[in-house]
Motif scaffolding. Structure first.
Motif, PDB file in Angstrom:
ATOM      1  N   THR A  66      13.444  -3.527  28.391  1.00 25.81           N
ATOM      2  CA  THR A  66      13.886  -2.210  27.909  1.00 25.81           C
ATOM      3  C   THR A  66      14.512  -2.320  26.527  1.00 25.81           C
ATOM      4  OG1 THR A  66      14.277  -1.380  30.154  1.00 25.81           O
ATOM      5  CG2 THR A  66      15.444  -0.282  28.353  1.00 25.81           C
ATOM      6  N   ALA A  67      15.420  -3.296  26.368  1.00 28.70           N
ATOM      7  CA  ALA A  67      16.081  -3.477  25.072  1.00 28.70           C
ATOM      8  C   ALA A  67      15.077  -3.821  23.977  1.00 28.70           C
ATOM      9  CB  ALA A  67      17.144  -4.573  25.180  1.00 28.70           C
ATOM     10  N   VAL A  68      14.098  -4.653  24.307  1.00 28.32           N
ATOM     11  CA  VAL A  68      13.076  -5.056  23.337  1.00 28.32           C
ATOM     12  C   VAL A  68      12.298  -3.837  22.845  1.00 28.32           C
ATOM     13  CG1 VAL A  68      10.891  -6.296  23.073  1.00 28.32           C
ATOM     14  CG2 VAL A  68      12.838  -7.429  24.168  1.00 28.32           C
ATOM     15  N   VAL A  69      11.860  -3.001  23.763  1.00 29.55           N
ATOM     16  CA  VAL A  69      11.032  -1.849  23.406  1.00 29.55           C
ATOM     17  C   VAL A  69      11.811  -0.836  22.572  1.00 29.55           C
ATOM     18  CG1 VAL A  69       9.870   0.179  24.352  1.00 29.55           C
ATOM     19  CG2 VAL A  69       9.397  -2.080  25.300  1.00 29.55           C
TER      20      VAL A  69
ATOM     21  N   TYR B 128       7.319   0.024  34.536  1.00 26.41           N
ATOM     22  CA  TYR B 128       6.953  -0.685  35.765  1.00 26.41           C
ATOM     23  C   TYR B 128       8.079  -1.603  36.226  1.00 26.41           C
ATOM     24  CZ  TYR B 128       4.684  -3.974  38.925  1.00 26.41           C
ATOM     25  OH  TYR B 128       4.381  -4.758  40.007  1.00 26.41           O
ATOM     26  N   ASN B 129       8.643  -2.379  35.312  1.00 24.25           N
ATOM     27  CA  ASN B 129       9.716  -3.303  35.678  1.00 24.25           C
ATOM     28  C   ASN B 129      10.972  -2.558  36.121  1.00 24.25           C
ATOM     29  OD1 ASN B 129       8.010  -4.714  33.356  1.00 24.25           O
ATOM     30  ND2 ASN B 129       8.839  -6.319  34.681  1.00 24.25           N
ATOM     31  N   LEU B 130      11.251  -1.422  35.484  1.00 23.89           N
ATOM     32  CA  LEU B 130      12.430  -0.654  35.874  1.00 23.89           C
ATOM     33  C   LEU B 130      12.293  -0.093  37.281  1.00 23.89           C
ATOM     34  CD1 LEU B 130      13.128   1.211  32.520  1.00 23.89           C
ATOM     35  CD2 LEU B 130      14.673  -0.389  33.649  1.00 23.89           C
ATOM     36  N   PHE B 131      11.084   0.293  37.668  1.00 21.62           N
ATOM     37  CA  PHE B 131      10.878   0.827  39.012  1.00 21.62           C
ATOM     38  C   PHE B 131      11.165  -0.222  40.085  1.00 21.62           C
ATOM     39  CE2 PHE B 131       7.836   4.087  37.082  1.00 21.62           C
ATOM     40  CZ  PHE B 131       8.775   5.102  37.176  1.00 21.62           C
ATOM     41  N   GLN B 132      11.114  -1.506  39.732  1.00 15.04           N
ATOM     42  CA  GLN B 132      11.372  -2.566  40.689  1.00 15.04           C
ATOM     43  C   GLN B 132      12.869  -2.794  40.923  1.00 15.04           C
ATOM     44  OE1 GLN B 132       8.467  -3.654  42.048  1.00 15.04           O
ATOM     45  NE2 GLN B 132       7.591  -2.235  40.543  1.00 15.04           N
TER      46      GLN B 132
END
Length: 425
Positions: free
Chosen positions: A249-252, A410-414
Motif C-alpha cells: 500500500t505504501a509503495v503504491v 488483493y493483499n488488503l482483502f487478506q
C-alpha cells in the motif's frame, strides 16, 4: 472463543502523558522545518532539470534522484536507529539535509547539473533519515492511539507547507533586488530553517526507542488492558501477510503521489503560471497530505487501519483523474490536493499497520524496508510519468495514476482486522 489481549477500543481510556506530548511537539516542529525545504523539490525540481538539460524528457529526474538517495539509505538508517536510538538517525538526517540544500543552491548558481545531482542525492539522504520520526512517534504511543501519534508528528509538515511559499516569495524579492537566481536563493535559505532543529532533537528525552521498551511505565492504564503485543499472537505467515499488505500500500500511494506531484508542477508551468502560483499549488497538495492527518489518525484508531487505507486509495485515484482530465489551474490544483489527501489516509494507516505487528527493537528496520520500496516507486514512476506525458499527454498520466491504486487491494482483502490494531488469523 479466543482470549486475545488487545488495547481498549475507546481511546479516551488512555491518557497521553505530558512527557509524550512534549516530545511529540518537538518532533512536529522539526518536521515542519525539514518539510519546508522538502517542498522545494516538487516546486523547482522539474523546472531546474529543464533549465540545466534543455528538454522535458527527464523532467522527473530530480524527484527520482531524491527517491534514489532514500532507497540507498533507508534500511541502513533504520538499522542504526534500532541499535543507537531514534535521535541518532534524526541528527544524521539534519546534517545531510543542510549540506544538500547548500549544494543544490550553489549548483543552480553555477549552472552545474552534476553538482545539482549530487546535492539532490545528499539532501534526499537527509530527508530519508529524518523520516525515522515516524518510528519515534510510534514508539511513544500505545496501539489504541498509535495512528493518532503518527498523525500529530505528520501535522508538522502542514506548518512546513505554510513556510515554503513564504520562503519562495522572499527569495523572489531578494533575487530581483540582487540580480541572483531566486531558485538558488530559496535553496541557500533552507539551512536557516534546519539549524534550530538540532536543538529540538537534543531536547528529546528520553530517546523514543527507550520509551517503547518501557511503555507500561508511561501508560499504566494501557498496561492493565494489554499484556502482549499483537505480533506475539500471530503465526509468521499471518505476520508476513499483514506486512506485505502494509508495505505494498505504501509503495503504491507513495509512487503515485510523487509522480503526480512532479508532473503537476510542469503542467502548471506550461500554463504560464508564476513560481508563486506553482508553489501555492504544491502547498495545497502538501496541505492535502498533512492538514487532515490528525482526524485521519483518529479514524484509523477508531475504525481500523484497513478501512482508512481503502478510503485513501479511492481518493488518490480520483485526484489523479482530475489532474489528467482537468484543464486550468484550479482543476489541476484540486486534483493534486486529492492525491495528497488520499496519500495521507493510505500511507499513514499503512505505516501504523506495520508498526502494530513489529516489536520496538525492529521497527526502524521495518520502516526502513517500507521506505526503501516506496521510494523505489517514487524514483521510477516520475521518470515513467515524464515519458507518458512526453509520448502521450497529461490525460494518459491521469488514467495511469488512477489504475495504480488498484494494485494493493488483493493483499488488503487478506488482512483480518477485528478491532483497530487487532489482527487475527
Amino acid at each position: 472463543m479466543s482470549t486475545w489481549p488487545h488495547a481498549p477500543s475507546d481511546t479516551k481510556q488512555v491518557a497521553i502523558p505530558p512527557l509524550v506530548r512534549k516530545n511529540t511537539w518537538l518532533l512536529a516542529i522539526t518536521q515542519a522545518a525539514s518539510g519546508a525545504g522538502m517542498q522545494l523539490v516538487p516546486t523547482f525540481g522539474a523546472i531546474q532539470v529543464v533549465l540545466l538539460l534543455g528538454n522535458a524528457t527527464f523532467a522527473g529526474l530530480a524527484t527520482s534522484l531524491l527517491a534514489l538517495s532514500r532507497v540507498m539509505t533507508a534500511y541502513f538508517v533504520g538499522r542504526m536507529t534500532d541499535r543507537r536510538g531514534r535521535k541518532a538517525g534524526l541528527y544524521l538526517g539534519l546534517w545531510l539535509a543542510l549540506v544538500g540544500a547548500l549544494l543544490i543552491g550553489t549548483a543552480t548558481l553555477l549552472g552545474s547539473f552534476a553538482l545539482f545531482g549530487a546535492g539532490v542525492l545528499v539532501f534526499g539522504s537527509g530527508v530519508g533519515a529524518i523520516q525515522q520520526m515516524r518510528v519515534a512517534a510510534a514508539d511513544m504511543y500505545p496501539p489504541s492511539r498509535r495512528a493518532e501519534g503518527l498523525s500529530l508528528v505528520a501535522m508538522g509538515s502542514l506548518f512546513g507547507a505554510g513556510i515554503s511559499p513564504l520562503l519562495v516569495w522572499t527569495a523572489e524579492r531578494l533575487g530581483l533586488a540582487l540580480g541572483v537566481s531566486e531558485i538558488a536563493l530559496a535553496w541557500l535559505m533552507v539551512p536557516l530553517l534546519i539549524l534550530p532543529s538540532f536543538l529540538l532533537v537534543r531536547s528529546l528525552r528520553p530517546d523514543p526507542k527507550q520509551m517503547a521498551l518501557e511503555l507500561d511505565r508511561y501508560y499504566p492504564a494501557w498496561a492493565l488492558h494489554s499484556t502482549a503485543s499483537t505480533s506475539e499472537n500471530l503465526e509468521q505467515k499471518d505476520l508476513a501477510s499483514i506486512r506485505v499488505a502494509a508495505i505494498l500500500t505504501a509503495v503504491v500511494v507513495q509512487g503515485q503521489m510523487v509522480m503526480m506531484m512532479a508532473m503537476t508542477a510542469l503542467a502548471l508551468k506550461a500554463l504560464d503560471c508564476s513560481l508563486s502560483q506553482i508553489s501555492f499549488s504544491v502547498a495545497l497538495h502538501v496541505m492535502g497530505m498533512f492538514a487532515f492527518s490528525w482526524p485521519i489518525g483518529r479514524l484509523a484508531d477508531r475504525l481500523g487501519r484497513k478501512p482508512v487505507i481503502m478510503a485513501g486509495l479511492v481518493v488518490a485515484g480520483l485526484g489523479a483523474l482530475l489532474v489528467g482530465l482537468g484543464e486550468g489551474y484550479w482543476v489541476i490544483t484540486a486534483g493534486t490536493f486529492l492525491v495528497g489527501l488520499g496519500w495521507s489516509g493510505a500511507f499513514l494507516s499503512a505505516n501504523t499497520m506495520l508498526t502494530d505487528v513489529t516489536p520496538p527493537t525492529r521497527r526502524g528496520q521495518a520502516i526502513g524496508v517500507l521506505d526503501l520500496w516506496s521510494n523505489t516507486a517514487g524514483m521510477c514512476l516520475p521518470i515513467l510519468g515524464g515519458l507518458i506525458v512526453e509520448g502521450f499527454d497529461l490525460q494518459a498520466l491521469g488514467f495511469f495514476g488512477a489504475l495504480l491504486v488498484l494494485i494493493p487491494l488483493y493483499n488488503l482483502f487478506q488482512v483480518q482486522e477485528q478491532q483497530p490494531g487487532d489482527y487475527r488469523p
